[in-house]
Design an enzyme around this catalytic site. Structure first.
Site, PDB file in Angstrom:
ATOM      1  N   SER A  61      22.546 -10.430 -24.240  1.00 25.73           N
ATOM      2  CA  SER A  61      23.554 -10.179 -25.284  1.00 25.73           C
ATOM      3  C   SER A  61      23.064 -10.761 -26.606  1.00 25.73           C
ATOM      4  CB  SER A  61      24.870 -10.870 -24.908  1.00 25.73           C
ATOM      5  OG  SER A  61      25.793 -10.821 -25.998  1.00 25.73           O
ATOM      6  N   TYR A 108      29.398 -18.338 -22.090  1.00 22.74           N
ATOM      7  CA  TYR A 108      28.824 -16.980 -22.093  1.00 22.74           C
ATOM      8  C   TYR A 108      27.523 -16.969 -22.899  1.00 22.74           C
ATOM      9  CZ  TYR A 108      28.539 -11.894 -22.831  1.00 22.74           C
ATOM     10  OH  TYR A 108      28.124 -10.582 -22.872  1.00 22.74           O
ATOM     11  N   LYS A 138      23.667 -16.263 -21.537  1.00 25.22           N
ATOM     12  CA  LYS A 138      22.816 -15.161 -22.007  1.00 25.22           C
ATOM     13  C   LYS A 138      21.520 -15.681 -22.629  1.00 25.22           C
ATOM     14  CE  LYS A 138      25.565 -11.797 -20.749  1.00 25.22           C
ATOM     15  NZ  LYS A 138      25.174 -10.876 -19.666  1.00 25.22           N
TER      16      LYS A 138
HETATM   17  P1  NAP Z   1      32.278  -4.229 -17.867  1.00 27.55           P
HETATM   18  O1  NAP Z   1      32.741  -2.897 -18.308  1.00 27.55           O
HETATM   19  O2  NAP Z   1      33.275  -5.284 -17.558  1.00 27.55           O
HETATM   20  O3  NAP Z   1      31.291  -4.044 -16.634  1.00 27.55           O
HETATM   21  C1  NAP Z   1      30.798  -5.142 -15.896  1.00 27.55           C
HETATM   22  C2  NAP Z   1      30.965  -4.853 -14.419  1.00 27.55           C
HETATM   23  O4  NAP Z   1      30.399  -5.959 -13.688  1.00 27.55           O
HETATM   24  C3  NAP Z   1      32.437  -4.759 -14.004  1.00 27.55           C
HETATM   25  O5  NAP Z   1      32.654  -3.669 -13.148  1.00 27.55           O
HETATM   26  C4  NAP Z   1      32.660  -6.094 -13.309  1.00 27.55           C
HETATM   27  O6  NAP Z   1      33.692  -6.083 -12.370  1.00 27.55           O
HETATM   28  C5  NAP Z   1      31.307  -6.303 -12.649  1.00 27.55           C
HETATM   29  N1  NAP Z   1      31.154  -7.689 -12.200  1.00 27.55           N
HETATM   30  C6  NAP Z   1      31.603  -8.813 -12.821  1.00 27.55           C
HETATM   31  N2  NAP Z   1      31.318  -9.892 -12.073  1.00 27.55           N
HETATM   32  C7  NAP Z   1      30.696  -9.441 -10.957  1.00 27.55           C
HETATM   33  C8  NAP Z   1      30.180 -10.081  -9.801  1.00 27.55           C
HETATM   34  N3  NAP Z   1      30.271 -11.420  -9.632  1.00 27.55           N
HETATM   35  N4  NAP Z   1      29.598  -9.329  -8.842  1.00 27.55           N
HETATM   36  C9  NAP Z   1      29.530  -7.990  -8.983  1.00 27.55           C
HETATM   37  N5  NAP Z   1      30.013  -7.328 -10.044  1.00 27.55           N
HETATM   38  C10 NAP Z   1      30.581  -8.045 -11.034  1.00 27.55           C
HETATM   39  O7  NAP Z   1      31.360  -4.862 -19.000  1.00 27.55           O
HETATM   40  P2  NAP Z   1      30.056  -4.329 -19.761  1.00 27.55           P
HETATM   41  O8  NAP Z   1      30.321  -4.558 -21.192  1.00 27.55           O
HETATM   42  O9  NAP Z   1      29.625  -3.003 -19.286  1.00 27.55           O
HETATM   43  O10 NAP Z   1      29.047  -5.451 -19.282  1.00 27.55           O
HETATM   44  C11 NAP Z   1      27.780  -5.188 -18.736  1.00 27.55           C
HETATM   45  C12 NAP Z   1      26.841  -6.263 -19.217  1.00 27.55           C
HETATM   46  O11 NAP Z   1      26.668  -6.124 -20.627  1.00 27.55           O
HETATM   47  C13 NAP Z   1      27.336  -7.694 -18.991  1.00 27.55           C
HETATM   48  O12 NAP Z   1      26.283  -8.505 -18.545  1.00 27.55           O
HETATM   49  C14 NAP Z   1      27.789  -8.124 -20.371  1.00 27.55           C
HETATM   50  O13 NAP Z   1      27.729  -9.507 -20.533  1.00 27.55           O
HETATM   51  C15 NAP Z   1      26.784  -7.391 -21.223  1.00 27.55           C
HETATM   52  N6  NAP Z   1      27.166  -7.227 -22.631  1.00 27.55           N
HETATM   53  C16 NAP Z   1      28.253  -6.487 -22.985  1.00 27.55           C
HETATM   54  C17 NAP Z   1      28.566  -6.337 -24.327  1.00 27.55           C
HETATM   55  C18 NAP Z   1      29.747  -5.537 -24.812  1.00 27.55           C
HETATM   56  O14 NAP Z   1      30.052  -5.560 -26.034  1.00 27.55           O
HETATM   57  N7  NAP Z   1      30.432  -4.806 -23.944  1.00 27.55           N
HETATM   58  C19 NAP Z   1      27.775  -6.953 -25.308  1.00 27.55           C
HETATM   59  C20 NAP Z   1      26.688  -7.696 -24.914  1.00 27.55           C
HETATM   60  C21 NAP Z   1      26.381  -7.815 -23.566  1.00 27.55           C
HETATM   61  P3  NAP Z   1      35.169  -6.567 -12.877  1.00 27.55           P
HETATM   62  O15 NAP Z   1      35.705  -5.437 -13.689  1.00 27.55           O
HETATM   63  O16 NAP Z   1      35.897  -6.791 -11.613  1.00 27.55           O
HETATM   64  O17 NAP Z   1      34.956  -7.817 -13.678  1.00 27.55           O
END
Ligand code: NAP
Length: 263
Positions: free
Chosen positions: A144, A157, A161
């Site tokens: 991130s 967080y 990261k």
């Molecule tokens: P998201 O839509 O919440 O998707 C993340 C998925 O991971 C969810 O389905 C979540 O399940 C699952 N998860 C969480 N903890 C888990 C565990 N212990 N074991 C298995 N699955 C798990 O979020 P996203 O934005 O796509 O995030 C994907 C990655 O991108 C993450 O690493 C996040 O930190 C990173 N990221 C996102 C952004 C942003 O702006 N969206 C920016 C920078 C980095 P639940 O729904 O049950 O939690």
């Protein structure tokens, strides 16, 4: 079709960036092993895959080493190989994790580190053992911009990261001799399940125009734009790139973005 006959394991595939990555890799011919703790989300992703995609799925917690070891063993038993690992599952730590340094909660730190840092470490450990046997593979970690600068997430967080970016470098150095490349993407603000509260709040309060407005591209990003970068790093197009962390952030980290300094 950069992933024809290749097997890719994607964590957090039930939502957001992980789902978009699964769809992108499938569109380019990959066979998929999809992991998420959210069983419903996982089933929705599988339903969206192009017809004919070979997909294996498991609802599980990425922070449990024994579960991760069994998952990788089962994927290899099912497909006979593993070429790409996308360590993408992540959590923010919830609203209280945004407290200032004097108010940090050790339990939240443990939860966030367990998922965001230990999860990728466990998957790398077991997946790379298979990649060593194949003398090749690609690992892409979803870090991130919060791992590069302050202000894009809570303290735990951000630290998780930053740790993941550094683990990307150390594991790239460890594994290069087996032709295993390890890279990271560093997304900025992307509309996903994780950021839904931010988007919901902005839309409910007529502040949608502010979402991503401090990025140089003056907008927030889409999961597909991060998936495209992950697919690039996972593919042979990135065959001489390893140990790198690529911001996918509309120029956010390129700028000090000082209020008042811009017209
Ligand atoms: P998201 O839509 O919440 O998707 C993340 C998925 O991971 C969810 O389905 C979540 O399940 C699952 N998860 C969480 N903890 C888990 C565990 N212990 N074991 C298995 N699955 C798990 O979020 P996203 O934005 O796509 O995030 C994907 C990655 O991108 C993450 O690493 C996040 O930190 C990173 N990221 C996102 C952004 C942003 O702006 N969206 C920016 C920078 C980095 P639940 O729904 O049950 O939690």
């Amino acid at each position: 079709m950069r992933f024809t006959d290749r097997v890719a394991l994607v964590t957090g595939a039930g939502s957001g960036i992980g789902r978009a990555t699964a769809l992108r890799l499938a569109a380019e011919g990959a066979k998929l092993a999809l992991v998420d703790r959210n069983e419903e989300g996982l089933a929705e992703t599988v339903a969206l895959l192009p017809a004919g995609t070979e997909a294996w799925q498991r609802a599980m917690d990425v922070s449990d080493e024994a579960v991760v070891a069994a998952c990788v063993a089962d994927v290899v038993a099912h497909f006979g190989r593993l070429d790409v690992l996308c360590n993408n599952a992540g959590i923010t730590g919830g609203p209280t994790s945004y407290a200032i340094a004097t108010e940090q909660d050790g339990e939240i730190w443990q939860q966030v580190m367990a998922v965001n840092l230990y999860g990728p470490m466990y998957f790398t450990k077991y997946a790379a053992r298979q990649m060593q046997k194949q003398n090749g593979g690609a690992i892409v970690n979803t870090a991130s911009v919060a791992g590069i600068r302050s202000g894009a997430g809570g303290n735990a967080y951000s630290a998780s990261k930053a740790g993941l970016i550094n683990f990307t470098m150390t594991s790239a150095c460890d594994l290069g001799q087996w032709n295993i490349r390890v890279n990271a993407v560093c997304p900025g603000l992307i509309e996903t399940g994780m950021t839904k509260p931010v988007f919901d709040y902005a839309r409910a309060n007529a502040k949608e125009h502010k979402l991503g407005s401090r990025c140089e591209l003056r907008r927030y990003g889409r999961p597909e734009e991060v998936a495209a970068a992950i697919a690039f790093l996972a593919s042979d197009d990135a065959s001489y790139i390893t140990g790198q962390a690529l911001p996918v952030d509309g120029g956010n980290t390129a700028s000090l973005n000082m209020p008042g300094m811009k017209v």
